[in-house]
Design a protein around this motif. Structure first.
Motif, PDB file in Angstrom:
ATOM      1  N   MET A   1      -8.093  -5.675  16.572  1.00 19.68           N
ATOM      2  CA  MET A   1      -7.897  -4.868  15.624  1.00 19.68           C
ATOM      3  C   MET A   1      -7.526  -5.511  14.320  1.00 19.68           C
ATOM      4  SD  MET A   1      -5.339  -1.806  14.864  1.00 19.68           S
ATOM      5  CE  MET A   1      -6.046  -0.434  15.985  1.00 19.68           C
ATOM      6  N   ARG A   2      -8.302  -5.127  13.219  1.00 22.48           N
ATOM      7  CA  ARG A   2      -8.013  -5.946  12.135  1.00 22.48           C
ATOM      8  C   ARG A   2      -6.327  -5.646  11.531  1.00 22.48           C
ATOM      9  NH1 ARG A   2     -12.664  -6.426   7.893  1.00 22.48           N
ATOM     10  NH2 ARG A   2     -10.909  -5.678   6.473  1.00 22.48           N
ATOM     11  N   LEU A   3      -5.849  -6.603  10.736  1.00 22.56           N
ATOM     12  CA  LEU A   3      -4.455  -6.577  10.032  1.00 22.56           C
ATOM     13  C   LEU A   3      -4.316  -5.327   9.358  1.00 22.56           C
ATOM     14  CD1 LEU A   3      -1.875  -7.706   9.664  1.00 22.56           C
ATOM     15  CD2 LEU A   3      -2.992  -9.059   7.968  1.00 22.56           C
ATOM     16  N   ASP A   4      -5.178  -5.072   8.438  1.00 23.51           N
ATOM     17  CA  ASP A   4      -5.088  -3.900   7.308  1.00 23.51           C
ATOM     18  C   ASP A   4      -5.136  -2.561   8.114  1.00 23.51           C
ATOM     19  OD1 ASP A   4      -7.895  -4.135   7.981  1.00 23.51           O
ATOM     20  OD2 ASP A   4      -8.595  -3.937   5.835  1.00 23.51           O
ATOM     21  N   LYS A   5      -5.995  -2.455   9.174  1.00 21.22           N
ATOM     22  CA  LYS A   5      -5.965  -1.247   9.848  1.00 21.22           C
ATOM     23  C   LYS A   5      -4.814  -0.927  10.737  1.00 21.22           C
ATOM     24  CE  LYS A   5      -8.454   1.652  12.969  1.00 21.22           C
ATOM     25  NZ  LYS A   5      -9.780   2.058  13.406  1.00 21.22           N
ATOM     26  N   PHE A   6      -4.213  -2.098  11.450  1.00 23.09           N
ATOM     27  CA  PHE A   6      -2.946  -2.112  12.021  1.00 23.09           C
ATOM     28  C   PHE A   6      -1.796  -1.599  11.185  1.00 23.09           C
ATOM     29  CE2 PHE A   6       1.253  -3.792  13.534  1.00 23.09           C
ATOM     30  CZ  PHE A   6       1.309  -3.098  14.686  1.00 23.09           C
ATOM     31  N   LEU A   7      -1.751  -2.185   9.772  1.00 22.97           N
ATOM     32  CA  LEU A   7      -0.487  -1.908   9.078  1.00 22.97           C
ATOM     33  C   LEU A   7      -0.868  -0.256   8.747  1.00 22.97           C
ATOM     34  CD1 LEU A   7      -0.752  -5.096   6.926  1.00 22.97           C
ATOM     35  CD2 LEU A   7       1.133  -4.369   8.493  1.00 22.97           C
ATOM     36  N   ARG A  15      -1.645   3.163   3.192  1.00 27.77           N
ATOM     37  CA  ARG A  15      -2.794   3.335   2.968  1.00 27.77           C
ATOM     38  C   ARG A  15      -3.509   2.162   3.254  1.00 27.77           C
ATOM     39  NH1 ARG A  15      -0.567   6.370  -1.015  1.00 27.77           N
ATOM     40  NH2 ARG A  15      -1.140   8.369  -1.048  1.00 27.77           N
ATOM     41  N   ARG A  16      -4.705   2.156   3.633  1.00 25.74           N
ATOM     42  CA  ARG A  16      -5.502   0.983   4.141  1.00 25.74           C
ATOM     43  C   ARG A  16      -5.668   0.014   3.114  1.00 25.74           C
ATOM     44  NH1 ARG A  16     -10.336   0.428   8.777  1.00 25.74           N
ATOM     45  NH2 ARG A  16     -10.536  -1.889   8.635  1.00 25.74           N
ATOM     46  N   THR A  17      -6.022   0.821   1.999  1.00 19.38           N
ATOM     47  CA  THR A  17      -6.295  -0.251   0.708  1.00 19.38           C
ATOM     48  C   THR A  17      -5.393  -0.846   0.234  1.00 19.38           C
ATOM     49  OG1 THR A  17      -6.158   1.844  -0.781  1.00 19.38           O
ATOM     50  CG2 THR A  17      -8.211   1.309  -0.111  1.00 19.38           C
ATOM     51  N   VAL A  18      -3.902  -0.137   0.432  1.00 15.52           N
ATOM     52  CA  VAL A  18      -2.873  -0.892  -0.031  1.00 15.52           C
ATOM     53  C   VAL A  18      -2.515  -1.910   0.955  1.00 15.52           C
ATOM     54  CG1 VAL A  18      -0.130  -0.625  -0.489  1.00 15.52           C
ATOM     55  CG2 VAL A  18      -2.053   1.292  -1.246  1.00 15.52           C
ATOM     56  N   LYS A  36      -5.429 -12.717   5.946  1.00  6.68           N
ATOM     57  CA  LYS A  36      -6.366 -12.048   5.425  1.00  6.68           C
ATOM     58  C   LYS A  36      -6.254 -10.796   5.854  1.00  6.68           C
ATOM     59  CE  LYS A  36      -9.283 -15.921   3.803  1.00  6.68           C
ATOM     60  NZ  LYS A  36     -10.434 -16.377   3.815  1.00  6.68           N
ATOM     61  N   PRO A  37      -7.057  -9.833   5.320  1.00  6.54           N
ATOM     62  CA  PRO A  37      -6.983  -8.399   5.701  1.00  6.54           C
ATOM     63  C   PRO A  37      -7.659  -8.033   7.241  1.00  6.54           C
ATOM     64  CG  PRO A  37      -7.413  -8.301   3.403  1.00  6.54           C
ATOM     65  CD  PRO A  37      -7.389  -9.995   3.857  1.00  6.54           C
ATOM     66  N   SER A  38      -8.638  -8.980   6.844  1.00  2.00           N
ATOM     67  CA  SER A  38      -9.526  -9.174   8.357  1.00  2.00           C
ATOM     68  C   SER A  38      -9.024  -9.921   9.507  1.00  2.00           C
ATOM     69  CB  SER A  38     -10.895  -9.488   7.876  1.00  2.00           C
ATOM     70  OG  SER A  38     -10.816 -11.009   7.523  1.00  2.00           O
ATOM     71  N   ALA A  39      -8.055 -10.407   9.292  1.00  2.00           N
ATOM     72  CA  ALA A  39      -7.663 -11.180  10.665  1.00  2.00           C
ATOM     73  C   ALA A  39      -7.370 -10.297  11.834  1.00  2.00           C
ATOM     74  CB  ALA A  39      -6.356 -11.826  10.108  1.00  2.00           C
TER      75      ALA A  39
END
Length: 93
Positions: A1-7, A15-18, A36-39
């Protein structure tokens, strides 16, 4: 799973953009390295997230594509929460 999505799914960040912006600013460490967000994150990884004057360290326990508010508690374990002291202003401002 992508880091930004997990957060976002874990509700560490609303929010995912944040989450993406925070990651791009270098305020998220994945296993001690800037991420990075895609990690890609996996169970057992350790995240350090800097929120203003505090840093939250969590270990990922479970991944899910979506969660309900009640189910978020099992997604991560808080290992440490630190509040950084503000740096003293030499001019007293």
């Amino acid at each position: 799973m992508r880091l930004d999505k997990f957060l976002k799914v874990s509700r560490l960040i609303k929010r995912r953009t944040v989450a993406k912006d925070v990651s791009e600013q270098g305020r998220v460490l994945l296993n001690g390295k800037e991420a990075k967000p895609s990690a890609t994150v996996k169970v057992g990884d350790v995240l350090d997230v800097q929120f203003g004057q505090r840093t939250l360290t969590v270990q990922i326990e479970r991944l899910a594509e979506s969660t309900r508010k009640e189910d978020v508690a099992g997604m991560y374990t808080v290992l440490k929460e630190e509040a950084r002291k503000r740096e003293e202003d030499p001019f007293g401002l």
